[in-house]
Structure formats: C-alpha cells, structure tokens
Design an enzyme around this catalytic site. Structure first.
Site, PDB file in Angstrom:
ATOM      1  N   ASP A  72      44.433  40.100  40.745  1.00 47.94           N
ATOM      2  CA  ASP A  72      44.406  40.474  39.333  1.00 47.94           C
ATOM      3  C   ASP A  72      45.341  41.674  39.171  1.00 47.94           C
ATOM      4  O   ASP A  72      44.998  42.797  39.540  1.00 47.94           O
ATOM      5  CB  ASP A  72      42.958  40.821  38.958  1.00 47.94           C
ATOM      6  CG  ASP A  72      42.848  41.537  37.620  1.00 47.94           C
ATOM      7  OD1 ASP A  72      43.879  41.780  36.973  1.00 47.94           O
ATOM      8  OD2 ASP A  72      41.705  41.861  37.232  1.00 47.94           O
TER       9      ASP A  72
ATOM     10  N   CYS B  64      34.469  47.874  31.198  1.00 48.03           N
ATOM     11  CA  CYS B  64      34.338  46.454  31.614  1.00 48.03           C
ATOM     12  C   CYS B  64      34.206  46.348  33.125  1.00 48.03           C
ATOM     13  O   CYS B  64      34.789  45.441  33.744  1.00 48.03           O
ATOM     14  CB  CYS B  64      35.510  45.609  31.132  1.00 48.03           C
ATOM     15  SG  CYS B  64      35.646  45.552  29.362  1.00 48.03           S
TER      16      CYS B  64
ATOM     17  N   LYS C 250      49.588  44.840  28.499  1.00 48.12           N
ATOM     18  CA  LYS C 250      49.423  46.065  29.291  1.00 48.12           C
ATOM     19  C   LYS C 250      50.745  46.511  29.917  1.00 48.12           C
ATOM     20  O   LYS C 250      50.813  47.494  30.625  1.00 48.12           O
ATOM     21  CB  LYS C 250      48.369  45.846  30.380  1.00 48.12           C
ATOM     22  CG  LYS C 250      46.948  45.640  29.800  1.00 48.12           C
ATOM     23  CD  LYS C 250      45.926  45.606  30.887  1.00 48.12           C
ATOM     24  CE  LYS C 250      44.604  45.001  30.451  1.00 48.12           C
ATOM     25  NZ  LYS C 250      43.775  45.937  29.680  1.00 48.12           N
TER      26      LYS C 250
ATOM     27  N   HIS D  79      37.086  44.194  37.394  1.00 41.29           N
ATOM     28  CA  HIS D  79      36.875  44.105  35.945  1.00 41.29           C
ATOM     29  C   HIS D  79      36.012  42.866  35.686  1.00 41.29           C
ATOM     30  O   HIS D  79      36.065  41.897  36.458  1.00 41.29           O
ATOM     31  CB  HIS D  79      38.259  43.940  35.301  1.00 41.29           C
ATOM     32  CG  HIS D  79      38.285  43.960  33.817  1.00 41.29           C
ATOM     33  ND1 HIS D  79      37.972  42.866  33.051  1.00 41.29           N
ATOM     34  CD2 HIS D  79      38.613  44.941  32.936  1.00 41.29           C
ATOM     35  CE1 HIS D  79      38.114  43.155  31.770  1.00 41.29           C
ATOM     36  NE2 HIS D  79      38.501  44.417  31.673  1.00 41.29           N
TER      37      HIS D  79
ATOM     38  N   GLN E 132      46.405  45.848  35.977  1.00 44.64           N
ATOM     39  CA  GLN E 132      46.698  47.286  35.942  1.00 44.64           C
ATOM     40  C   GLN E 132      47.843  47.670  36.875  1.00 44.64           C
ATOM     41  O   GLN E 132      48.130  48.856  37.035  1.00 44.64           O
ATOM     42  CB  GLN E 132      45.453  48.094  36.329  1.00 44.64           C
ATOM     43  CG  GLN E 132      44.308  47.971  35.357  1.00 44.64           C
ATOM     44  CD  GLN E 132      44.638  48.490  33.963  1.00 44.64           C
ATOM     45  OE1 GLN E 132      45.582  49.271  33.772  1.00 44.64           O
ATOM     46  NE2 GLN E 132      43.873  48.075  32.969  1.00 44.64           N
TER      47      GLN E 132
HETATM   48  C1  LIG Z   1      41.865  45.126  36.161  1.00 43.19           C
HETATM   49  C2  LIG Z   1      41.774  44.330  34.891  1.00 43.19           C
HETATM   50  N1  LIG Z   1      41.641  43.007  34.970  1.00 43.19           N
HETATM   51  C3  LIG Z   1      41.579  42.234  33.882  1.00 43.19           C
HETATM   52  C4  LIG Z   1      41.638  42.787  32.619  1.00 43.19           C
HETATM   53  C5  LIG Z   1      41.555  41.886  31.437  1.00 43.19           C
HETATM   54  O1  LIG Z   1      42.736  41.924  30.721  1.00 43.19           O
HETATM   55  P1  LIG Z   1      42.861  41.126  29.332  1.00 43.19           P
HETATM   56  O2  LIG Z   1      41.773  41.655  28.459  1.00 43.19           O
HETATM   57  O3  LIG Z   1      44.217  41.446  28.856  1.00 43.19           O
HETATM   58  O4  LIG Z   1      42.662  39.694  29.654  1.00 43.19           O
HETATM   59  C6  LIG Z   1      41.765  44.167  32.485  1.00 43.19           C
HETATM   60  C7  LIG Z   1      41.778  44.777  31.148  1.00 43.19           C
HETATM   61  O5  LIG Z   1      41.523  45.940  30.963  1.00 43.19           O
HETATM   62  C8  LIG Z   1      41.832  44.954  33.656  1.00 43.19           C
HETATM   63  O6  LIG Z   1      41.962  46.276  33.571  1.00 43.19           O
END
Ligand SMILES: Cc1ncc(COP(=O)(O)O)c(C=O)c1O
Length: 406
Positions: free
Chosen positions: A196, A362, A222, A119, A199
C-alpha cells in the site's frame, strides 16, 4: 523548491484571518496549477469518450488517457504501461485485490499477513476475504520506535502464508517498511506481496521492479493529483490471471447473449467510462513531481521533517509517537500534548489557520496497539516550509497556555 508555493493557488487563502498553514497532506495534497490546467485543458480541448470512437477527438482523448498510464508506468518503473490499472483510489485497488485476486490465492486454513501499522483500507477487505474463505488474518508487531518488527515478521511467515499486505509508509508514524527485505522473505515461503503505497509515492522514489512487489497501490490525490483516480500496479502474469472486479462496457472484447470475452489487462479491469480527466490530472501531477525531482523532494522533506521533530520535541508536555528523529519519518508526525484532547489541539490550531488532523487516522488497530485513543497528526508536502512549522509550534504554545489557564 523555494518557488513551489507559488504553484499552489490555495496557499494564498486565509483561514480565520490567518495565512493558511496546510499540514494535512497525508489526508490529501493540495493541487498545483499545472494539474488544474491539465484537467481544464482536457475538458476545453480534448473531451470525448475513450476507446470508443474512430473519430479524431475520441482518438485524442484516448491518447491522452493512455499517455497518463505510460507516465504512471514510468513513475513506478513498471516494465510496461500494461502493468498499470486505473482505479478510483488505493482503497479501490486493495478491495479489487481482496475480491478478485484473493479468492484464487487463499483457502480455509491459509494465512494473510498484515502489520499493526495498516490503514483500515488495508485491513477490512482482508477481513472480509478471511471471513468468506476461512483463511486466518495475522498481524506483525512493531519495534519500540514503530518500525515493522522483522523478527516477528520472520516468525509469523509460514508456508501457509499466501498473501502479505502492508503499508510502504505508515500514515500515523511515518515509518518506512523495509519492503525489499519483506518481499524476499515472503517470496521465500511462496506468498504474494501487496504494498500500500498511499503515503509513499509523494515522498520517495518508488521502483516496483527493484522492490520486486507483486502488487502496488496508490491514490492520485495524495501525490498532488485529483481525487477519484488511483493506481494498481501488478505483475503481468498476475494481472492476466486475475478476474475483473467489475463488468460492463469498455472492458469487453465480444459480448454474446450467454457469455462474453474480455480485453487483456489492464483494460479488462476498467469497466465503463473511466475517470479520463482524473488520469490526465494524475499524469500532470507525476510530471510535476518529476520536474521537481524526486530525490530533491525527498531531501527537502527530510530536512523539514528533522526541523519539525526538533521543534516539536522542544515543546513541554509533547509526546511524539514513532521515531524520535526526522530522518526515519516520511511526511508524517503524530503526537499528543499532555492533558489536552487531540481534537481540542486541532480546533485551537485551526483558529490560527493551522490545519492538522486529529483522531485515529483510520488506523484503529494501530491506536489500540499503541494504547492511544487518538493523536494529533501533522503531515508535510512539497509546499511546506520553516514558517509553517513555526506557526504550528506557536499555535501549540497557545494551546498549552490556554489549557494551563483553564
Ligand atoms: C496508508 C494508507 N493507505 C490507504 C489509504 C486510503 O487512501 P484513499 O482514501 O485515497 O483510498 C490511506 C489514506 O489516508 C493511507 O494513508
């Protein structure tokens, strides 16, 4: 799991006179009544600033805030609540690492290793760190079905690799990274590993000690919690050594005119009044998940994902990206319908009350790697069921008919 839907008030809503079919949990989950009640209860009964007052109400608020930290610690099986830093989100956790941990870890010529699945929030902070320090960014390729290619990972890991950062679960392909293997391989060359978990946490049990990660990040919103609260887990010695990313009230021990001393971790990272209600809401969300049982959630969602994949693949002209089966996916299925732009698919589905995401999710480097401008993405939560998938598929048939007659 059958009664779960009644915990989510919003699911009673209609969209365009159709029942709401929410299939965008990967973007943000809906919130159960239990979480809303915990937040309301805090404001109704316990509201005061934390860590400041010696008076009873402030002590109660502090207790509730710190209890939430303990719940997160248990949820991740961290050695202690002191390994848990509250942040705003996964994005903030990763930015703090790139800003505060990164500079002590990499110098010119060193390497930061990511994968093509990332992401943007696990790419851009490292790009900036690489630009500032002269370190090199490298990306690990994927196998045919969208898994991290471990052969390429082994090839790209060198003694120059100082940071390895990757998604536990891909937000586009739904693939699960072999975290334990990757961590062991990265530690072998002396690299630090950041995962990270944005998900992952809503879909499978996470044990940071078993995974042996150095840092783990996720977002409350999430995992059925509120927006504006996130988590950074870190190994004790790494958190102790890491500089705060922000300075101000709450995080200090003693302030002089020229210099100050700071609280120990995790409090030294939480400058200013924290998101107290958010942390309490997240604690309630994790309680909710524990009550459902993470293993049950995982089994239920795997079955529903298998059903989703089978039904999607039966639609003529549909290309599904990543694994062609449900059990290798966690919560997410991205696809395209031949000859129809993903935004058109999402717009027509919306007319039927079916809410899905369309775009690059993203993850522009991943889209470029796959040679795709965009996809439709459906993602599942604990409240989805077969009826949702049938509505999705009925909507997709309508999209095909509409474009066939166009
Ligand atoms: C794999 C992953 N990392 C990071 C993020 C970023 O999350 P946040 O916008 O809650 O900081 C997302 C959000 O969709 C994501 O899917």
């Amino acid at each position: 799991m059958k009664t779960v839907r009644s915990d989510f008030e919003i699911l009673k809503k209609t969209i365009n006179n159709q029942p709401l079919t929410y299939l965008d949990t990967a973007a943000t989950s809906q919130k159960p009544n239990q979480v809303l009640a915990a937040i309301q209860n805090y404001y109704l009964k316990d509201n005061a600033n934390v860590h400041r007052g010696v008076y009873t109400l402030s002590e109660q608020a502090t207790q509730a805030y710190e209890d939430a930290r303990t719940k997160v610690g248990h949820f991740l099986n961290a050695p202690s609540a002191r390994n848990i830093v509250f942040t705003r989100s996964t994005t903030e956790s990763l930015n703090w690492l790139a800003q505060s941990f990164g500079p002590g870890q990499v110098e010119a010529g060193d390497e930061i290793l990511l994968t093509y699945l990332e992401h943007h929030s696990n790419i851009v902070p490292w790009q900036v760190l690489a630009q500032k320090t002269g370190a090199k960014l490298k990306y690990v390729g994927l196998t045919e079905d969208g898994q991290v290619d471990l052969v390429d990972f082994a090839d790209q890991l060198t003694t120059k690799t100082k940071i390895v950062s990757f998604a536990h679960v891909s937000n586009v392909l739904g693939t699960l990274a072999p975290v334990k293997k990757m961590v062991a391989m990265a530690h072998e060359v002396g690299a630090r590993v950041i995962v990270d978990g944005a998900q992952a946490v809503a879909h499978l049990p996470v044990d940071v000690q078993d995974l042996d990660v150095d840092f783990y990040a996720f977002s409350g919103h999430k995992v059925y919690g509120p927006t504006g609260i996130g988590v950074l887990y870190g190994r004790t010695e790494l958190l102790e050594a890491m500089e705060p990313a922000q300075y101000g009230g709450e995080m200090i021990e003693k302030v002089g005119l020229e210099s100050s001393t700071f609280q120990p971790a995790p409090w030294k990272f939480e400058a200013g009044t924290p998101n107290i209600a958010g942390a309490i809401g997240l604690g309630a969300a994790l309680d909710y998940m524990q009550e459902l049982g993470l293993a049950q959630v995982s089994d239920y969602e795997t079955d529903l994902m298998e059903e989703t994949v089978t039904k999607l693949l039966a639609i003529p002209g549909l290309t599904l990206y990543g694994p062609q089966n449900g059990h290798d996916r966690y919560g997410v299925a991205a696809f395209n319908l031949a000859g129809v732009h993903p935004h058109d698919v999402a717009t027509i589905l919306d007319q039927e009350g079916v809410e899905v995401r369309a775009g690059h999710h993203c993850a522009q480097p991943l889209m470029a790697y796959l040679g795709l401008p965009a996809t439709v993405r459906v993602s599942l939560g604990v409240y989805n069921n077969s009826a949702d998938i049938d509505r999705l598929c009925a909507g997709l048939h309508q999209v095909r008919e509409y474009f066939a007659n166009d």
